[in-house]
Design an enzyme around this catalytic site. Structure first.
Site, short mmCIF file in Angstrom:
data_model
loop_
_atom_site.label_atom_id
_atom_site.label_comp_id
_atom_site.label_asym_id
_atom_site.label_seq_id
_atom_site.Cartn_x
_atom_site.Cartn_y
_atom_site.Cartn_z
N LYS A 81 7.58 10.63 -3.85
CA LYS A 81 7.24 9.80 -2.69
C LYS A 81 7.62 8.34 -2.90
O LYS A 81 7.87 7.62 -1.94
CB LYS A 81 5.73 9.92 -2.44
CG LYS A 81 5.28 9.34 -1.13
CD LYS A 81 3.86 9.72 -0.83
CE LYS A 81 2.89 8.99 -1.74
NZ LYS A 81 1.55 8.95 -1.13
N ASP A 82 7.64 7.90 -4.16
CA ASP A 82 7.96 6.49 -4.45
C ASP A 82 9.45 6.26 -4.69
O ASP A 82 9.86 5.13 -4.97
CB ASP A 82 7.18 6.02 -5.68
CG ASP A 82 5.67 6.06 -5.44
OD1 ASP A 82 5.26 5.89 -4.28
OD2 ASP A 82 4.92 6.25 -6.42
N ARG A 129 2.61 4.82 7.55
CA ARG A 129 2.52 6.20 8.01
C ARG A 129 1.06 6.60 8.24
O ARG A 129 0.71 7.19 9.27
CB ARG A 129 3.16 7.13 6.96
CG ARG A 129 2.93 8.62 7.20
CD ARG A 129 3.48 9.44 6.05
NE ARG A 129 2.86 9.10 4.78
CZ ARG A 129 1.69 9.57 4.36
NH1 ARG A 129 1.01 10.41 5.11
NH2 ARG A 129 1.19 9.20 3.20
N ARG A 130 0.20 6.25 7.28
CA ARG A 130 -1.22 6.58 7.45
C ARG A 130 -1.83 5.75 8.57
O ARG A 130 -2.63 6.26 9.36
CB ARG A 130 -1.95 6.36 6.12
CG ARG A 130 -1.57 7.40 5.07
CD ARG A 130 -2.11 7.08 3.69
NE ARG A 130 -1.79 8.14 2.73
CZ ARG A 130 -1.65 7.95 1.42
NH1 ARG A 130 -1.81 6.75 0.89
NH2 ARG A 130 -1.37 8.97 0.63
N ARG A 147 -3.96 -1.89 -1.40
CA ARG A 147 -2.91 -1.48 -2.34
C ARG A 147 -3.52 -1.37 -3.74
O ARG A 147 -4.71 -1.51 -3.92
CB ARG A 147 -1.76 -2.49 -2.33
CG ARG A 147 -0.84 -2.32 -1.11
CD ARG A 147 0.49 -3.04 -1.32
NE ARG A 147 1.12 -2.64 -2.56
CZ ARG A 147 1.93 -3.42 -3.27
NH1 ARG A 147 2.20 -4.65 -2.87
NH2 ARG A 147 2.46 -2.99 -4.38
N ARG A 153 -8.16 1.50 -5.91
CA ARG A 153 -8.50 1.76 -4.51
C ARG A 153 -9.89 2.40 -4.40
O ARG A 153 -10.68 2.03 -3.53
CB ARG A 153 -7.45 2.67 -3.87
CG ARG A 153 -6.07 2.02 -3.83
CD ARG A 153 -5.10 2.84 -3.01
NE ARG A 153 -3.73 2.68 -3.48
CZ ARG A 153 -2.66 3.16 -2.85
NH1 ARG A 153 -2.81 3.82 -1.73
NH2 ARG A 153 -1.46 2.98 -3.34
N CYS A 240 11.16 2.07 3.31
CA CYS A 240 9.80 2.51 3.59
C CYS A 240 9.14 1.67 4.67
O CYS A 240 7.95 1.70 4.84
CB CYS A 240 8.97 2.45 2.32
SG CYS A 240 8.95 0.80 1.60
N1 PBG Z 1 1.69 5.42 -2.83
C1 PBG Z 1 1.48 5.54 -4.23
C2 PBG Z 1 1.49 6.97 -4.65
N2 PBG Z 1 2.63 7.59 -4.99
C3 PBG Z 1 2.32 8.88 -5.28
C4 PBG Z 1 0.96 9.06 -5.12
C5 PBG Z 1 0.23 10.31 -5.34
C6 PBG Z 1 0.98 11.46 -5.95
C7 PBG Z 1 1.98 12.09 -5.02
O1 PBG Z 1 1.89 11.98 -3.80
O2 PBG Z 1 2.88 12.77 -5.54
C8 PBG Z 1 0.42 7.84 -4.74
C9 PBG Z 1 -0.99 7.53 -4.47
C10 PBG Z 1 -1.43 7.78 -3.06
O3 PBG Z 1 -0.62 7.73 -2.12
O4 PBG Z 1 -2.62 8.04 -2.87
#
Ligand code: PBG
Length: 310
Positions: A81-82, A129-130, A147, A153, A240
């Site tokens: 995701k990152d 997105r959220r 963040r 968090r 993003c």
């Molecule tokens: N945004 C940061 C991030 N990148 C990946 C995860 C969680 C693990 C994943 O989604 O694979 C998170 C934390 C979150 O969004 O709560």
């Protein structure tokens, strides 16, 4: 003896993921020596500025990529995701691990679900997105930035700064914090981030020796799903700064992709989904992106300039 070095961020989640990759590699290759190289990235250090304003998701990768380029490390483990939609040159993602729980989690100490939050409740998330999906479901909520790593968090939630926060289930489970998942926000009603729940391994492009060692960790079905999701993201926006959600599933040879583009400021959500063949995930991603453009996604793209990750 061969030594493989894994560059990793220092957050608890990143270290868990790097240790997990190290353990998988050791199990796959007896006698292989695997070490971690933990490092800080600007994305971890700069917590007060919107990510898009200082370089976007790539900030979490850059220092790790320097370590790869300079040969201090052979691979980097990332939450997919990152990883930006378009990887920098000269890097590659030769292995995608089997996806864990892809869903988002509603986390609250007082309320059982999003629907049960009182009018005007404060919800913390910096993910556009959220935010867009929250606005669409509950226009009355007060959305606040949040963040930092998972534990930071949760500490701010426990401190009373928010009535609820949204986190990824995968991150909570990996850290042994699944008891903090108050409710699951499941697809297709609520879409996760592109690649959410999957771990990707980055290497120097052309490093065939490392790629060969990683081959047993690659999960072909997860890869087909996330390739469709990433193709959708690429076809709509390269970074993003736009609220995009996507989730693909695979049954037999049929890939099914749900996609969403939103507007975090007013809760507009455009949704589309379609089926395609597992042999060409990119075609499906581009097709669903085209359906979203047909609904007017263009007008939303480039609009959300205060981007955040998630
Ligand atoms: N945004 C940061 C991030 N990148 C990946 C995860 C969680 C693990 C994943 O989604 O694979 C998170 C934390 C979150 O969004 O709560």
């Amino acid at each position: 003896m061969t030594i493989l070095r894994i560059a990793t961020r220092r957050s608890a989640l990143a270290l868990w993921q790097a240790e997990h990759v190290a353990a998988r590699l050791r199990a796959a290759h007896t006698g292989l020596d695997v070490e971690l190289l933990p490092m800080s990235t600007r994305g971890d250090e700069v917590l007060d500025t919107p990510l898009a304003a200082i370089g976007g998701k790539g900030l979490f990768l850059k220092e790790l990529e320097y370590a790869l380029l300079e040969g201090r490390a052979d691979l980097a483990a990332h939450s997919l995701k990152d990883v930006p939609a378009v990887l920098e040159e000269p890097f590659a993602l030769p292995a995608i691990l089997e996806r864990a729980d892809p869903a988002d989690a509603f986390v609250s100490n007082r309320y059982a679900s999003l629907a049960q939050l009182p009018h005007g409740a404060r919800v913390g998330t910096s993910s556009l997105r959220r935010q867009a999906q929250l606005r669409a479901a509950r226009p009355d909520l007060e959305l606040l930035d949040l963040r930092g790593n998972v534990n930071t968090r949760l500490a701010r939630l426990d401190n009373g700064d928010y009535d609820a926060i949204i986190l990824a289930c995968a991150g909570l489970r990996r850290l042994g914090l699944e008891n903090r998942i108050t409710a699951t926000m499941a697809a297709p009603d609520w879409l996760p981030g592109v690649g959410q729940g999957a771990i990707a391994i980055e290497t120097r492009a052309g490093d065939e020796a490392t790629a060969a060692l990683l081959a047993p960790l690659h999960h072909v079905k997860t890869a087909a799903c996330v390739r469709a999701e990433r193709a959708l993201n690429r076809a709509l926006a390269g970074d993003c700064s736009v609220p995009i959600g996507a989730f693909a599933t695979l049954e037999g040879e049929r890939l099914h992709l749900h996609g969403l583009v939103g507007d975090a400021s007013d809760g507009t959500l455009l949704r589309a989904d379609a089926e395609g063949h597992a042999g060409d995930p990119e075609a499906l991603g581009e097709h669903v992106a085209g359906m979203l453009r047909g609904q007017g996604a263009e007008a939303l793209l480039g609009k959300g300039a205060n981007g955040a990750q998630g």
